[in-house]
Write a protein that holds these residues in place. Structure first.
Motif, mmCIF file in Angstrom:
data_model
loop_
_atom_site.group_PDB
_atom_site.id
_atom_site.type_symbol
_atom_site.label_atom_id
_atom_site.label_comp_id
_atom_site.label_asym_id
_atom_site.label_seq_id
_atom_site.Cartn_x
_atom_site.Cartn_y
_atom_site.Cartn_z
ATOM 1 N N ILE A 170 0.841 -1.266 -0.093
ATOM 2 C CA ILE A 170 -0.074 -0.170 -0.115
ATOM 3 C C ILE A 170 0.903 1.297 0.082
ATOM 4 C CG2 ILE A 170 -1.767 1.200 1.089
ATOM 5 C CD1 ILE A 170 -2.412 -1.368 2.523
ATOM 6 N N ALA A 171 0.567 2.228 -0.826
ATOM 7 C CA ALA A 171 1.305 3.482 -0.904
ATOM 8 C C ALA A 171 0.390 4.547 -0.505
ATOM 9 C CB ALA A 171 1.747 3.762 -2.346
ATOM 10 N N ILE A 172 1.071 5.440 0.559
ATOM 11 C CA ILE A 172 0.003 6.588 0.826
ATOM 12 C C ILE A 172 0.600 7.771 0.396
ATOM 13 C CG2 ILE A 172 -0.760 7.962 2.799
ATOM 14 C CD1 ILE A 172 -1.056 5.295 4.499
ATOM 15 N N ALA A 173 0.110 8.497 -0.529
ATOM 16 C CA ALA A 173 0.768 9.589 -1.011
ATOM 17 C C ALA A 173 1.061 10.712 0.469
ATOM 18 C CB ALA A 173 -0.244 10.586 -1.980
ATOM 19 N N SER A 174 2.045 11.297 0.696
ATOM 20 C CA SER A 174 2.330 12.117 1.826
ATOM 21 C C SER A 174 3.194 13.032 1.981
ATOM 22 C CB SER A 174 2.807 10.928 2.957
ATOM 23 O OG SER A 174 3.968 10.188 2.505
ATOM 24 N N ASP A 175 2.628 13.885 2.806
ATOM 25 C CA ASP A 175 3.647 15.135 3.101
ATOM 26 C C ASP A 175 4.107 15.224 4.214
ATOM 27 O OD1 ASP A 175 3.398 16.381 0.363
ATOM 28 O OD2 ASP A 175 1.469 16.999 0.958
ATOM 29 N N GLY A 176 5.288 14.624 4.777
ATOM 30 C CA GLY A 176 5.718 14.589 5.889
ATOM 31 C C GLY A 176 5.106 13.125 6.377
ATOM 32 N N ASN A 177 4.398 13.158 7.738
ATOM 33 C CA ASN A 177 3.698 12.000 7.887
ATOM 34 C C ASN A 177 2.290 12.029 7.883
ATOM 35 O OD1 ASN A 177 2.813 14.003 10.157
ATOM 36 N ND2 ASN A 177 3.669 12.490 11.857
ATOM 37 N N LYS A 178 1.870 12.969 6.973
ATOM 38 C CA LYS A 178 0.339 13.360 6.752
ATOM 39 C C LYS A 178 0.016 12.880 5.389
ATOM 40 C CE LYS A 178 -0.443 15.726 10.762
ATOM 41 N NZ LYS A 178 -1.432 14.935 11.811
ATOM 42 N N VAL A 179 -1.129 12.383 5.114
ATOM 43 C CA VAL A 179 -1.685 12.047 3.816
ATOM 44 C C VAL A 179 -1.732 13.553 3.037
ATOM 45 C CG1 VAL A 179 -3.554 11.389 2.554
ATOM 46 C CG2 VAL A 179 -3.062 10.229 4.785
ATOM 47 N N SER A 180 -1.072 13.372 1.873
ATOM 48 C CA SER A 180 -1.145 14.499 0.907
ATOM 49 C C SER A 180 -2.570 14.931 0.447
ATOM 50 C CB SER A 180 -0.125 14.151 -0.058
ATOM 51 O OG SER A 180 -0.054 15.335 -0.853
ATOM 52 N N ALA A 181 -2.758 16.199 0.131
ATOM 53 C CA ALA A 181 -3.937 16.643 -0.431
ATOM 54 C C ALA A 181 -4.153 16.242 -1.914
ATOM 55 C CB ALA A 181 -4.342 18.064 -0.199
ATOM 56 N N GLY A 215 6.257 12.552 -1.242
ATOM 57 C CA GLY A 215 6.684 11.034 -1.700
ATOM 58 C C GLY A 215 5.528 10.087 -1.202
ATOM 59 N N PHE A 216 5.804 8.661 -1.043
ATOM 60 C CA PHE A 216 4.860 7.790 -0.793
ATOM 61 C C PHE A 216 5.397 7.041 0.510
ATOM 62 C CE2 PHE A 216 4.876 8.851 -5.237
ATOM 63 C CZ PHE A 216 3.478 9.143 -5.453
ATOM 64 N N SER A 217 4.476 6.773 1.311
ATOM 65 C CA SER A 217 4.826 5.909 2.629
ATOM 66 C C SER A 217 4.132 4.722 2.246
ATOM 67 C CB SER A 217 4.063 6.319 3.833
ATOM 68 O OG SER A 217 4.495 7.716 4.238
ATOM 69 N N MET A 218 5.129 3.721 1.996
ATOM 70 C CA MET A 218 4.963 2.583 1.357
ATOM 71 C C MET A 218 4.578 1.352 2.625
ATOM 72 S SD MET A 218 5.231 2.617 -1.980
ATOM 73 C CE MET A 218 6.072 3.105 -3.172
ATOM 74 N N TYR A 219 3.646 0.698 2.733
ATOM 75 C CA TYR A 219 3.491 -0.355 3.595
ATOM 76 C C TYR A 219 3.208 -1.632 3.027
ATOM 77 C CZ TYR A 219 2.539 3.694 6.835
ATOM 78 O OH TYR A 219 2.628 4.792 7.362
ATOM 79 N N GLU A 220 3.998 -2.711 3.485
ATOM 80 C CA GLU A 220 3.781 -4.221 3.294
ATOM 81 C C GLU A 220 2.806 -4.443 4.445
ATOM 82 O OE1 GLU A 220 4.680 -6.291 1.132
ATOM 83 O OE2 GLU A 220 6.291 -5.005 0.046
ATOM 84 N N VAL A 221 1.736 -5.034 4.044
ATOM 85 C CA VAL A 221 0.602 -5.420 4.888
ATOM 86 C C VAL A 221 0.236 -6.954 4.644
ATOM 87 C CG1 VAL A 221 -1.755 -5.021 5.736
ATOM 88 C CG2 VAL A 221 -0.344 -3.317 5.239
ATOM 89 N N GLU A 222 0.489 -7.796 5.608
ATOM 90 C CA GLU A 222 -0.045 -9.302 5.356
ATOM 91 C C GLU A 222 -0.961 -9.573 6.930
ATOM 92 O OE1 GLU A 222 2.260 -13.426 5.383
ATOM 93 O OE2 GLU A 222 2.864 -11.903 3.845
ATOM 94 N N LYS A 223 -2.238 -10.267 6.588
ATOM 95 C CA LYS A 223 -2.941 -10.926 7.698
ATOM 96 C C LYS A 223 -3.140 -9.606 8.522
ATOM 97 C CE LYS A 223 -1.449 -15.441 7.032
ATOM 98 N NZ LYS A 223 -0.786 -16.558 7.565
ATOM 99 N N GLU A 245 8.506 1.945 4.499
ATOM 100 C CA GLU A 245 9.355 2.790 3.950
ATOM 101 C C GLU A 245 8.729 4.191 3.225
ATOM 102 O OE1 GLU A 245 11.819 1.267 0.788
ATOM 103 O OE2 GLU A 245 10.402 0.096 0.114
ATOM 104 N N PHE A 246 9.858 5.061 3.229
ATOM 105 C CA PHE A 246 9.235 6.234 2.648
ATOM 106 C C PHE A 246 10.230 6.230 1.246
ATOM 107 C CE2 PHE A 246 9.803 10.740 1.310
ATOM 108 C CZ PHE A 246 8.482 11.177 1.253
ATOM 109 N N VAL A 247 9.587 6.580 0.086
ATOM 110 C CA VAL A 247 9.945 6.512 -1.191
ATOM 111 C C VAL A 247 9.581 8.200 -1.736
ATOM 112 C CG1 VAL A 247 9.998 5.939 -3.471
ATOM 113 C CG2 VAL A 247 9.680 4.292 -1.808
ATOM 114 N N PRO A 248 10.681 8.773 -2.100
ATOM 115 C CA PRO A 248 10.308 10.219 -2.571
ATOM 116 C C PRO A 248 9.740 10.197 -3.927
ATOM 117 C CG PRO A 248 12.620 9.908 -1.929
ATOM 118 C CD PRO A 248 12.064 8.401 -1.894
ATOM 119 N N ASN A 249 8.873 11.417 -3.884
ATOM 120 C CA ASN A 249 8.092 11.390 -5.283
ATOM 121 C C ASN A 249 9.162 11.820 -6.401
ATOM 122 O OD1 ASN A 249 6.635 12.344 -7.404
ATOM 123 N ND2 ASN A 249 5.110 13.513 -6.117
#
Length: 112
Positions: free
Chosen positions: A3-14, A21-29, A36-40
């Protein structure tokens, strides 16, 4: 699931295209395995959906997103949730609990 969340700092980007960048989350069960954070890499028409697909993202979450971008994500097999706000941690936890719903709103303004 990734899951990638478009983010500005630790907040969801408008707006996903202009996020820091994108806060990337590996989610299982229903558990976050890692994140990790991946710059835009830059906002260019049609680029970010392919960039996130190449990063094996299954779902993009953002505050706002244009209709064309939403369509490109769906056409590339990436689910879209828009209308999210708050901290990325709260949003990922709400998603895991099944409490995060998309507003399906289209963003037409690029001056965020």
């Amino acid at each position: 699931m990734k899951i990638a969340i478009a983010s500005d700092g630790n907040k969801v980007s408008a707006h996903f295209g202009h996020c820091e960048g994108f806060s990337m989350y590996e989610v299982e069960k229903n558990k976050v395995l890692n994140n990790e954070f991946v710059p835009n890499p830059g906002h260019r028409p049609g680029f970010l959906p392919m960039f996130l697909k190449d990063n094996k993202v299954d779902l993009i979450i953002s505050g706002g997103m244009g209709g064309s971008a939403q369509e490109l994500f769906v056409n590339n097999g990436i689910d879209v949730i828009v209308g999210a706000e708050g901290s990325c941690e709260d949003v990922i936890n709400a998603y895991i609990k099944g409490e995060l719903k998309s507003t399906d709103a289209f963003c037409e303004e690029h001056n965020h």
